[in-house]
Design a protein around this motif. Structure first.
Motif, short mmCIF file in Angstrom:
data_model
loop_
_atom_site.label_atom_id
_atom_site.label_comp_id
_atom_site.label_asym_id
_atom_site.label_seq_id
_atom_site.Cartn_x
_atom_site.Cartn_y
_atom_site.Cartn_z
N TRP A 185 -5.53 4.35 2.84
CA TRP A 185 -6.82 4.68 2.24
C TRP A 185 -6.71 5.01 0.75
O TRP A 185 -7.62 4.73 -0.02
CB TRP A 185 -7.47 5.85 2.95
CG TRP A 185 -8.01 5.51 4.31
CD1 TRP A 185 -8.07 4.26 4.89
CD2 TRP A 185 -8.57 6.41 5.25
NE1 TRP A 185 -8.62 4.36 6.14
CE2 TRP A 185 -8.95 5.66 6.38
CE3 TRP A 185 -8.78 7.77 5.25
CZ2 TRP A 185 -9.53 6.24 7.51
CZ3 TRP A 185 -9.37 8.35 6.37
CH2 TRP A 185 -9.74 7.58 7.48
N ILE A 186 -5.61 5.62 0.35
CA ILE A 186 -5.46 6.04 -1.04
C ILE A 186 -5.28 4.84 -1.98
O ILE A 186 -5.86 4.81 -3.07
CB ILE A 186 -4.29 7.04 -1.19
CG1 ILE A 186 -4.68 8.38 -0.58
CG2 ILE A 186 -3.89 7.21 -2.65
CD1 ILE A 186 -3.55 9.39 -0.54
N VAL A 188 -8.49 3.13 -3.09
CA VAL A 188 -9.28 4.05 -3.93
C VAL A 188 -8.70 4.09 -5.34
O VAL A 188 -9.44 4.04 -6.33
CB VAL A 188 -9.34 5.45 -3.28
CG1 VAL A 188 -9.94 6.46 -4.24
CG2 VAL A 188 -10.13 5.41 -1.99
N ILE A 236 -9.73 0.95 -7.12
CA ILE A 236 -11.13 0.94 -7.58
C ILE A 236 -11.30 1.81 -8.83
O ILE A 236 -11.98 1.41 -9.77
CB ILE A 236 -12.06 1.41 -6.44
CG1 ILE A 236 -12.08 0.34 -5.33
CG2 ILE A 236 -13.47 1.67 -6.96
CD1 ILE A 236 -12.74 0.79 -4.05
N PHE A 237 -10.68 2.97 -8.86
CA PHE A 237 -10.84 3.86 -10.01
C PHE A 237 -10.04 3.44 -11.23
O PHE A 237 -10.33 3.88 -12.33
CB PHE A 237 -10.53 5.30 -9.63
CG PHE A 237 -11.60 5.93 -8.81
CD1 PHE A 237 -12.86 6.15 -9.34
CD2 PHE A 237 -11.37 6.28 -7.49
CE1 PHE A 237 -13.87 6.72 -8.59
CE2 PHE A 237 -12.37 6.84 -6.72
CZ PHE A 237 -13.62 7.07 -7.27
N SER A 283 -3.49 -3.86 -2.73
CA SER A 283 -4.32 -4.14 -1.54
C SER A 283 -3.45 -4.60 -0.38
O SER A 283 -3.67 -4.20 0.77
CB SER A 283 -5.37 -5.20 -1.86
OG SER A 283 -6.38 -4.65 -2.66
N SER A 294 -1.75 -1.64 1.03
CA SER A 294 -2.69 -0.85 1.81
C SER A 294 -2.86 -1.42 3.21
O SER A 294 -2.80 -0.69 4.21
CB SER A 294 -4.04 -0.81 1.08
OG SER A 294 -5.05 -0.30 1.93
N THR A 310 -10.07 0.99 6.13
CA THR A 310 -9.10 0.29 5.29
C THR A 310 -9.64 -1.07 4.87
O THR A 310 -9.55 -1.46 3.70
CB THR A 310 -7.76 0.12 6.02
OG1 THR A 310 -7.26 1.41 6.37
CG2 THR A 310 -6.74 -0.60 5.16
N LEU A 361 -12.55 -0.59 2.30
CA LEU A 361 -12.05 -0.21 0.97
C LEU A 361 -11.40 -1.38 0.26
O LEU A 361 -11.57 -1.57 -0.95
CB LEU A 361 -11.05 0.95 1.09
CG LEU A 361 -11.65 2.32 1.40
CD1 LEU A 361 -10.55 3.32 1.73
CD2 LEU A 361 -12.50 2.82 0.24
N ASN A 362 -10.66 -2.21 1.00
CA ASN A 362 -10.02 -3.36 0.37
C ASN A 362 -11.03 -4.46 0.04
O ASN A 362 -10.86 -5.18 -0.95
CB ASN A 362 -8.89 -3.89 1.26
CG ASN A 362 -7.65 -3.04 1.11
OD1 ASN A 362 -7.01 -3.03 0.07
ND2 ASN A 362 -7.33 -2.29 2.14
N THR A 398 -12.50 -3.33 -3.17
CA THR A 398 -11.55 -3.63 -4.25
C THR A 398 -11.67 -5.09 -4.66
O THR A 398 -11.70 -5.41 -5.85
CB THR A 398 -10.11 -3.33 -3.81
OG1 THR A 398 -10.02 -1.95 -3.46
CG2 THR A 398 -9.12 -3.63 -4.91
#
Length: 107
Positions: free
Chosen positions: A16-17, A20, A23-24, A36, A39, A84, A87-88, A91
């Motif tokens: 998960w990290i 994130v 993205i940031f 990715s 992840s 997961t 989030l990917n 991304t």
């Protein structure tokens, strides 16, 4: 065999990290695809650790532990997988227009 559960939790958090962070750091992150893949790999290994732990419980014939934890493992694994993937995907959406294509020329 408790290390399988701890390893699964740690790899789940890593799964998960990494997106994130991707993205940031979107303004100058050239290796977003590698992060990715890491992840998704962490997610897969985390789920595999849970399979190994369930197999261990079967081998030692601890049926009560299997019956007590089976539903929780399925729910937690499903949540880990869905989040997961989401989030990917986020991304990918962030980076899809920022990555230069092979053969494209900068002017």
């Amino acid at each position: 065999m408790g290390w399988l559960t701890i390893g699964s939790l740690v790899l789940g958090v890593i799964a998960w990290i990494l997106p994130v962070v991707n993205i940031f750091r979107s303004h100058n992150n050239n290796n977003w695809a590698v992060l990715s893949m890491l992840s998704i790999s962490a997610c897969v290994i985390s789920l595999y650790f849970q399979l190994l732990y369930n197999n261990y419980l079967v081998k030692i014939e601890d049926w009560s532990a299997l019956m007590d934890t089976s539903r929780g493992v399925v729910v937690a694994g499903s949540v880990l997988l869905v989040i997961t993937l989401l989030l990917n995907i986020m991304t990918f959406v962030v980076y899809r227009n920022r990555t230069p294509r092979v053969g494209s020329k900068k002017i």
